[in-house]
Design a protein around this motif. Sequence first.
Motif, PDB file in Angstrom:
ATOM      1  N   VAL B  97       8.621  -2.618  22.932  1.00  0.00           N
ATOM      2  CA  VAL B  97       8.310  -3.766  22.094  1.00  0.00           C
ATOM      3  C   VAL B  97       9.614  -4.202  21.452  1.00  0.00           C
ATOM      4  CG1 VAL B  97       6.855  -4.659  20.256  1.00  0.00           C
ATOM      5  CG2 VAL B  97       6.058  -2.731  21.616  1.00  0.00           C
ATOM      6  N   ILE B  98      10.008  -5.431  21.707  1.00  0.00           N
ATOM      7  CA  ILE B  98      11.332  -5.908  21.306  1.00  0.00           C
ATOM      8  C   ILE B  98      11.230  -7.054  20.307  1.00  0.00           C
ATOM      9  CG2 ILE B  98      13.481  -6.950  22.123  1.00  0.00           C
ATOM     10  CD1 ILE B  98      11.390  -5.444  24.782  1.00  0.00           C
ATOM     11  N   CYS B  99      11.937  -6.926  19.193  1.00  0.00           N
ATOM     12  CA  CYS B  99      11.970  -8.015  18.220  1.00  0.00           C
ATOM     13  C   CYS B  99      13.002  -9.039  18.672  1.00  0.00           C
ATOM     14  CB  CYS B  99      12.320  -7.501  16.821  1.00  0.00           C
ATOM     15  SG  CYS B  99      12.427  -8.848  15.616  1.00  0.00           S
ATOM     16  N   THR B 100      12.551 -10.268  18.850  1.00  0.00           N
ATOM     17  CA  THR B 100      13.452 -11.296  19.379  1.00  0.00           C
ATOM     18  C   THR B 100      14.413 -11.814  18.310  1.00  0.00           C
ATOM     19  OG1 THR B 100      11.678 -12.892  18.966  1.00  0.00           O
ATOM     20  CG2 THR B 100      11.920 -12.096  21.200  1.00  0.00           C
ATOM     21  N   LYS B 101      14.186 -11.396  17.068  1.00  0.00           N
ATOM     22  CA  LYS B 101      15.098 -11.860  16.022  1.00  0.00           C
ATOM     23  C   LYS B 101      16.186 -10.822  15.726  1.00  0.00           C
ATOM     24  CE  LYS B 101      15.222 -13.949  11.428  1.00  0.00           C
ATOM     25  NZ  LYS B 101      14.496 -14.076  10.145  1.00  0.00           N
ATOM     26  N   CYS B 102      15.779  -9.597  15.404  1.00  0.00           N
ATOM     27  CA  CYS B 102      16.775  -8.606  15.002  1.00  0.00           C
ATOM     28  C   CYS B 102      17.128  -7.644  16.127  1.00  0.00           C
ATOM     29  CB  CYS B 102      16.291  -7.819  13.781  1.00  0.00           C
ATOM     30  SG  CYS B 102      14.927  -6.679  14.127  1.00  0.00           S
ATOM     31  N   GLY B 103      16.410  -7.707  17.236  1.00  0.00           N
ATOM     32  CA  GLY B 103      16.775  -6.868  18.371  1.00  0.00           C
ATOM     33  C   GLY B 103      16.213  -5.462  18.344  1.00  0.00           C
ATOM     34  N   GLN B 104      15.469  -5.114  17.294  1.00  0.00           N
ATOM     35  CA  GLN B 104      14.887  -3.777  17.228  1.00  0.00           C
ATOM     36  C   GLN B 104      13.950  -3.524  18.419  1.00  0.00           C
ATOM     37  OE1 GLN B 104      11.508  -2.753  14.691  1.00  0.00           O
ATOM     38  NE2 GLN B 104      12.786  -1.234  13.659  1.00  0.00           N
ATOM     39  N   ILE B 105      14.017  -2.319  18.933  1.00  0.00           N
ATOM     40  CA  ILE B 105      13.166  -1.963  20.067  1.00  0.00           C
ATOM     41  C   ILE B 105      12.389  -0.705  19.720  1.00  0.00           C
ATOM     42  CG2 ILE B 105      13.113  -1.312  22.500  1.00  0.00           C
ATOM     43  CD1 ILE B 105      15.840  -2.619  22.814  1.00  0.00           C
ATOM     44  N   ILE B 106      11.084  -0.728  19.906  1.00  0.00           N
ATOM     45  CA  ILE B 106      10.314   0.490  19.676  1.00  0.00           C
ATOM     46  C   ILE B 106       9.441   0.806  20.893  1.00  0.00           C
ATOM     47  CG2 ILE B 106      10.261   0.114  17.180  1.00  0.00           C
ATOM     48  CD1 ILE B 106       7.395  -0.773  17.416  1.00  0.00           C
ATOM     49  N   ASP B 107       9.004   2.057  20.951  1.00  0.00           N
ATOM     50  CA  ASP B 107       8.157   2.514  22.048  1.00  0.00           C
ATOM     51  C   ASP B 107       6.719   2.623  21.568  1.00  0.00           C
ATOM     52  OD1 ASP B 107      10.561   2.787  23.301  1.00  0.00           O
ATOM     53  OD2 ASP B 107      10.537   4.957  23.389  1.00  0.00           O
ATOM     54  N   PRO B 108       5.840   1.764  22.027  1.00  0.00           N
ATOM     55  CA  PRO B 108       4.440   1.857  21.604  1.00  0.00           C
ATOM     56  C   PRO B 108       3.708   2.919  22.415  1.00  0.00           C
ATOM     57  CG  PRO B 108       4.654   0.084  23.169  1.00  0.00           C
ATOM     58  CD  PRO B 108       6.042   0.670  22.986  1.00  0.00           C
ATOM     59  N   GLU B 109       2.550   3.276  21.922  1.00  0.00           N
ATOM     60  CA  GLU B 109       1.683   4.175  22.682  1.00  0.00           C
ATOM     61  C   GLU B 109       0.958   3.352  23.727  1.00  0.00           C
ATOM     62  OE1 GLU B 109       1.280   7.403  22.448  1.00  0.00           O
ATOM     63  OE2 GLU B 109       2.792   7.512  20.844  1.00  0.00           O
ATOM     64  N   PHE B 110       1.034   3.756  24.964  1.00  0.00           N
ATOM     65  CA  PHE B 110       0.302   3.050  26.005  1.00  0.00           C
ATOM     66  C   PHE B 110       0.209   3.919  27.244  1.00  0.00           C
ATOM     67  CE2 PHE B 110      -0.213  -0.091  29.441  1.00  0.00           C
ATOM     68  CZ  PHE B 110      -1.382  -0.689  28.999  1.00  0.00           C
ATOM     69  N   GLU B 111      -0.952   4.415  27.516  1.00  0.00           N
ATOM     70  CA  GLU B 111      -1.112   5.381  28.595  1.00  0.00           C
ATOM     71  C   GLU B 111      -1.397   4.804  29.984  1.00  0.00           C
ATOM     72  OE1 GLU B 111      -0.389   8.423  28.480  1.00  0.00           O
ATOM     73  OE2 GLU B 111       0.057   8.392  26.334  1.00  0.00           O
ATOM     74  N   PRO B 112      -2.225   3.756  30.058  1.00  0.00           N
ATOM     75  CA  PRO B 112      -2.821   3.401  31.359  1.00  0.00           C
ATOM     76  C   PRO B 112      -1.862   2.884  32.423  1.00  0.00           C
ATOM     77  CG  PRO B 112      -3.958   2.325  29.520  1.00  0.00           C
ATOM     78  CD  PRO B 112      -2.665   2.848  29.005  1.00  0.00           C
ATOM     79  N   MET B 113      -0.560   2.938  32.165  1.00  0.00           N
ATOM     80  CA  MET B 113       0.399   2.347  33.096  1.00  0.00           C
ATOM     81  C   MET B 113       0.238   2.864  34.524  1.00  0.00           C
ATOM     82  SD  MET B 113       2.345  -0.074  32.520  1.00  0.00           S
ATOM     83  CE  MET B 113       2.564  -0.922  34.051  1.00  0.00           C
ATOM     84  N   ALA B 114       0.147   4.185  34.669  1.00  0.00           N
ATOM     85  CA  ALA B 114       0.065   4.768  36.013  1.00  0.00           C
ATOM     86  C   ALA B 114      -1.119   4.210  36.786  1.00  0.00           C
ATOM     87  CB  ALA B 114      -0.028   6.289  35.914  1.00  0.00           C
ATOM     88  N   GLY B 115      -2.248   4.110  36.102  1.00  0.00           N
ATOM     89  CA  GLY B 115      -3.442   3.595  36.763  1.00  0.00           C
ATOM     90  C   GLY B 115      -3.274   2.140  37.183  1.00  0.00           C
ATOM     91  N   ILE B 116      -2.649   1.363  36.323  1.00  0.00           N
ATOM     92  CA  ILE B 116      -2.442  -0.050  36.625  1.00  0.00           C
ATOM     93  C   ILE B 116      -1.533  -0.186  37.850  1.00  0.00           C
ATOM     94  CG2 ILE B 116      -1.434  -2.192  35.783  1.00  0.00           C
ATOM     95  CD1 ILE B 116      -2.299  -1.331  32.946  1.00  0.00           C
ATOM     96  N   SER B 117      -0.473   0.604  37.879  1.00  0.00           N
ATOM     97  CA  SER B 117       0.445   0.560  39.021  1.00  0.00           C
ATOM     98  C   SER B 117      -0.288   0.876  40.318  1.00  0.00           C
ATOM     99  CB  SER B 117       1.586   1.563  38.838  1.00  0.00           C
ATOM    100  OG  SER B 117       2.562   1.032  37.982  1.00  0.00           O
ATOM    101  N   ARG B 118      -1.141   1.868  40.244  1.00  0.00           N
ATOM    102  CA  ARG B 118      -1.881   2.259  41.439  1.00  0.00           C
ATOM    103  C   ARG B 118      -2.754   1.104  41.929  1.00  0.00           C
ATOM    104  NH1 ARG B 118      -4.695   6.421  39.335  1.00  0.00           N
ATOM    105  NH2 ARG B 118      -2.796   7.334  38.485  1.00  0.00           N
ATOM    106  N   GLU B 119      -3.386   0.438  40.970  1.00  0.00           N
ATOM    107  CA  GLU B 119      -4.261  -0.692  41.295  1.00  0.00           C
ATOM    108  C   GLU B 119      -3.456  -1.847  41.919  1.00  0.00           C
ATOM    109  OE1 GLU B 119      -7.188  -1.624  41.591  1.00  0.00           O
ATOM    110  OE2 GLU B 119      -6.956  -3.808  41.569  1.00  0.00           O
ATOM    111  N   ILE B 120      -2.282  -2.109  41.357  1.00  0.00           N
ATOM    112  CA  ILE B 120      -1.426  -3.176  41.892  1.00  0.00           C
ATOM    113  C   ILE B 120      -0.961  -2.814  43.297  1.00  0.00           C
ATOM    114  CG2 ILE B 120       0.779  -4.376  41.614  1.00  0.00           C
ATOM    115  CD1 ILE B 120      -1.179  -5.296  39.563  1.00  0.00           C
ATOM    116  N   ALA B 121      -0.610  -1.549  43.495  1.00  0.00           N
ATOM    117  CA  ALA B 121      -0.165  -1.090  44.812  1.00  0.00           C
ATOM    118  C   ALA B 121      -1.280  -1.296  45.838  1.00  0.00           C
ATOM    119  CB  ALA B 121       0.246   0.375  44.743  1.00  0.00           C
ATOM    120  N   ARG B 122      -2.495  -0.940  45.455  1.00  0.00           N
ATOM    121  CA  ARG B 122      -3.636  -1.089  46.348  1.00  0.00           C
ATOM    122  C   ARG B 122      -3.843  -2.561  46.704  1.00  0.00           C
ATOM    123  NH1 ARG B 122      -8.268  -2.571  46.348  1.00  0.00           N
ATOM    124  NH2 ARG B 122      -8.403  -3.085  44.132  1.00  0.00           N
TER     125      ARG B 122
END
Lengths: 150, 150
Positions: B97-122
């Motif tokens: 998550v990137i702030c477009t003003k000050c440039g701060q970047i943080i890592d949010p919690e988000f698990e389902p990425m692997a599943g989404i990738s698999r679905e896109i691959a399929r």
Amino acid sequence: MADPQKRLEQMIRRLKEKGGRLTPQRLAMLRIIAESKGHPSAEQIFEQIKADFPTTSLATIYKTLSLLKDLGEVLELNLAGVGSRFDGNKPYPHPHVICTKCGQIIDPEFEPMAGISREIARQTGYKITHEQLNFFGLCPKCQQEGQAPE
Amino acid sequence: MADPQKRLEQMIRRLKEKGGRLTPQRLAMLRIIAESKGHPSAEQIFEQIKADFPTTSLATIYKTLSLLKDLGEVLELNLAGVGSRFDGNKPYPHPHVICTKCGQIIDPEFEPMAGISREIARQTGYKITHEQLNFFGLCPKCQQEGQAPE
DNA sequence: TTGGCTGCAAATATTTTGCACTGGC
DNA sequence: GCCAGTGCAAAATATTTGCAGCCAA
């Protein structure tokens, strides 16, 4: 997929709304963008424009792309390594699948983005304005070539 | 969050495995990367290195970052406008998550990425190797400043 | 000892900017 | 006719490369 003719008219409308001028170069450029099925780079648009207007400069392409971005009529994709690509068909954030070998880019079906953004906003306190979801890998064709070398 | 000490040891191990040399400059650089909580740019790493090794050049930073990328020990984020950022804590794809003003970047919690990738691959037939999920917007602090100008 | 690493400079690649001229409206 | 747009060149960025000397293993 948007209708190229409608997209062209839409872009011209927005351009005039903002007091922009419709020069022949711009018209040619808008046509290219409206009709492009892929995700052209500034350079590729430049090459196409030159067929009609050989004296056109790359700077003009960039200036017009920047203007269209501000108007919300094209989406800029910042892709690792390959520089910026532009999407004039769907000028709003949407996922992309990029082949890291041949550079092909396609738009997959994926709906839940809005919901995910809302969840991230809730979790982080950020006010999310746009997002970027890219999948990198090998397209079906490049996978085959990898398995059966010349 | 990985333990900086463990990350440092891990990076040194991988480096030596591949026949790389552990120069003083590299050690300093690995330390900075292992301890960095944020997502530093090559330039920022460069500035920090110079405290200990004033003669270090940016080229060396880039070369070492490239090496670490190949070893899978740092992740490169290609962010629109701000150039590349590097993550040495979690050297695998994850959302930002990137702030477009000050440039701060943080890592949010988000698990389902692997599943989404698999679905896109399929769905696309692509063989997905990695993905990129970025959210752009204003961080809480920059939102406040926007509402109450000086 | 020796080949990988460093640091300097130069080269690349990409995008932006300055400015005089031109032409759309 | 006015001023936005164009095209050229130069500038600004960001990253890569060539190479001579150096030093970690």
